[in-house]
Design a protein around this motif. Structure first.
Motif, short mmCIF file in Angstrom:
data_model
loop_
_atom_site.label_atom_id
_atom_site.label_comp_id
_atom_site.label_asym_id
_atom_site.label_seq_id
_atom_site.Cartn_x
_atom_site.Cartn_y
_atom_site.Cartn_z
N GLU A 35 -6.69 -31.35 -18.08
CA GLU A 35 -5.88 -31.48 -16.86
C GLU A 35 -6.51 -32.53 -15.94
O GLU A 35 -7.70 -32.45 -15.64
CB GLU A 35 -5.78 -30.14 -16.14
N GLN A 36 -5.70 -33.48 -15.49
CA GLN A 36 -6.25 -34.54 -14.65
C GLN A 36 -6.30 -34.16 -13.17
O GLN A 36 -7.08 -34.74 -12.41
CB GLN A 36 -5.43 -35.82 -14.81
N ASP A 37 -5.50 -33.18 -12.77
CA ASP A 37 -5.50 -32.76 -11.37
C ASP A 37 -5.94 -31.31 -11.26
O ASP A 37 -6.97 -30.94 -11.80
CB ASP A 37 -4.11 -32.99 -10.76
N ASP A 38 -5.16 -30.49 -10.58
CA ASP A 38 -5.53 -29.10 -10.37
C ASP A 38 -4.88 -28.20 -11.41
O ASP A 38 -3.73 -28.42 -11.82
CB ASP A 38 -5.09 -28.64 -8.97
N LEU A 39 -5.59 -27.15 -11.80
CA LEU A 39 -5.02 -26.16 -12.69
C LEU A 39 -3.75 -25.58 -12.07
O LEU A 39 -3.68 -25.36 -10.86
CB LEU A 39 -6.02 -25.03 -12.94
N ARG A 96 -5.48 -20.78 -8.27
CA ARG A 96 -6.17 -21.71 -9.17
C ARG A 96 -7.47 -21.11 -9.68
O ARG A 96 -7.81 -21.22 -10.86
CB ARG A 96 -6.45 -23.03 -8.45
N THR A 112 -11.60 -31.66 -17.22
CA THR A 112 -10.93 -32.29 -16.08
C THR A 112 -11.00 -33.79 -16.25
O THR A 112 -12.06 -34.41 -16.18
CB THR A 112 -11.61 -31.87 -14.76
N THR A 127 -13.14 -38.77 -17.79
CA THR A 127 -13.61 -37.82 -16.79
C THR A 127 -14.48 -38.55 -15.76
O THR A 127 -14.80 -39.73 -15.91
CB THR A 127 -14.43 -36.70 -17.45
#
Length: 460
Positions: A35-39, A96, A112, A127
């Protein structure tokens, strides 16, 4: 560069991706989630959940307004948008953290970073610490979608906002132009109208809620006009810009309108442009949606679920597809993906719900279509709240000597609460003989379902 190998890698930690990873781990697969942003993805962080948190917290305002208009109550209620934003942010942060804990307990590796394909069995993850190579036996792409923008209609973060920007405001604007009369535009318009914002909504298609039948959109428009909204339908926009500290919208006919802020809510586009899909033989449509077969497979060992495959842009659709694909990967299921009746809702004071097909869709399929309706003004619960605008509609097709239920829809206050029963009725393809197979509690809004199912049929 480090290298890791997994049975399954899931790209995207929204509702579909998170569920797929958890189900895969339960099935005994070594699993990584990228995931590149928030869960939680868009739904948890910038979409469904924050909108509902703010709508729920302010739901008493329109109900009090109704009682005041009916001269059965006096007084007013005022909300602090800043305080509500803090409450919303705490809830989302906690959600989250809970999801992260659940993933960790399931033994899932969470990476991430930004993932892109390097081949049919390899993913490169950029990352903060550097690039990491991940190899996999199977891959599920669940990267979702992002707000759409068009030439001359881009959100600039100043006076022209997208849905993520506007859900972070701590002060309500005096006036707001909304471009797009679908679920996002309607829900955010409803929210800010409760803070006294003057709402102007613009929809290029002939009616609001354009994915629904015209009668739903027309009833919705009538109700919102009574609440003071300015509504433009069937009009196209040529530009939307920040100018002299305001948002200025120009229609194709040259007419201009201005407001303190504007929201671009004219659809969504797939989050697929940075994935290097061609390196794994994954094809996309001209608009960027990933092409999938009848098992949601995008290439031999690669699947795509949720918004990014363009089938149904709803969080619960992504979750349902996740369950199916993991069952296929784990060898528990071989049949093609045939989703059951799809439920959908627009939330707020004046809501929309639908399960199954619209009358228009069935007519376009060449079927003999009939509808039956019940007005909410006849429902005692709607009367008790003073929320009598709207109706419930059943959509039938003629099948031999009987009629078969293929869709249910409604607009009005609280109609989202009818979605569960309506979905079951449509999925089971009720006939008229089934209408009284259950008892409808009295007095409830559910009785409007019974009334709509029992009403005279009208051929379309």
């Amino acid at each position: 560069m480090t290298h890791e190998q997994y049975d399954l890698v899931v790209l995207g930690a929204g509702p579909g991706g998170s569920r797929a990873a958890l189900l895969a781990a339960q099935a005994g697969m070594t699993t990584a989630l990228v995931e590149q942003d928030d869960l939680g993805g868009t739904c948890l962080n910038w979409g469904c959940i924050p909108t509902k948190m703010l709508l729920g917290a302010t739901a008493s305002k329109p109900l009090l307004d109704i009682q005041r208009k009916q001269k059965s109550a006096t007084g007013e209620i005022n909300f602090s948008l800043n305080a509500l934003q803090q409450k919303k942010d705490r809830f989302i942060k906690g959600s989250r953290q809970a999801l992260g804990k659940q993933l960790k307990q399931a033994g899932i590796t969470v990476l991430t970073g930004t993932g892109s394909l390097a081949g049919p069995h390899e993913l490169e993850v950029a990352t903060a610490e550097g690039s990491q190579s991940v190899t996999f036996k199977k891959l599920i792409i669940a990267t979702g979608s992002t707000p759409a923008s068009f030439p001359g209609l881009q959100a600039d973060g100043d006076c022209v906002l997208d849905s993520s920007h506007i859900l972070s405001l701590t002060e309500a604007p005096e006036s707001l132009i909304i471009v797009g009369g679908g679920a996002i535009g309607l829900e955010i318009g409803d929210l800010f109208s409760r803070f006294g914002t003057q709402i102007t909504i613009v929809e290029a298609l002939p009616h609001l809620a354009p994915s629904e039948d015209a009668d739903i959109g027309e009833a919705l428009q009538k109700a919102l006009k009574r609440e003071g909204w300015t509504i433009h339908t069937g009009k196209r926009v040529s530009s939307l810009v920040t100018e002299s500290g305001n948002a200025k919208l120009t229609f194709e006919d040259g007419t201009e309108i201005t407001a303190a802020k504007a929201l671009m809510a004219a659809g969504r586009v797939p989050a697929s442009t940075t994935l290097q899909l061609d390196k794994a033989g994954v094809q996309i449509t001209s608009r960027g949606w990933i092409v999938t077969d009848n098992q949601l497979r995008a290439a031999g060992n690669i699947f795509a679920i949720g918004d990014v495959n363009g089938r149904t842009l709803l969080a619960h659709a992504a979750g349902h597809q996740a369950r199916y694909v993991v069952s296929v990967i784990s060898g528990k299921y071989e049949e093609d993906y045939l989703p059951p009746a799809m439920p959908s809702c627009v939330y707020g004071h004046m809501e929309v719900m639908r399960a199954g097909a619209t009358a228009k869709e069935l007519l376009e399929s060449g079927l003999d279509v009939f509808v039956s309706r019940a007005a909410l003004i006849a429902n005692p619960i709607a009367q008790s709240y003073g929320t009598t605008q709207g109706f419930v509609k059943a959509v039938w097709i003629k099948k031999e000597e009987s009629f078969e239920l293929r869709g249910m829809a409604a607009t009005g206050h609280g109609v989202s609460h009818l979605i569960g029963a309506a979905t079951i009725m449509v999925e089971q393809r009720w006939q008229q003989k089934n209408i009284h197979d259950i008892i409808y509690a009295h007095p409830t809004l559910d009785e409007a379902l019974e009334a709509a199912l029992s009403a005279p049929l009208e051929a379309l």
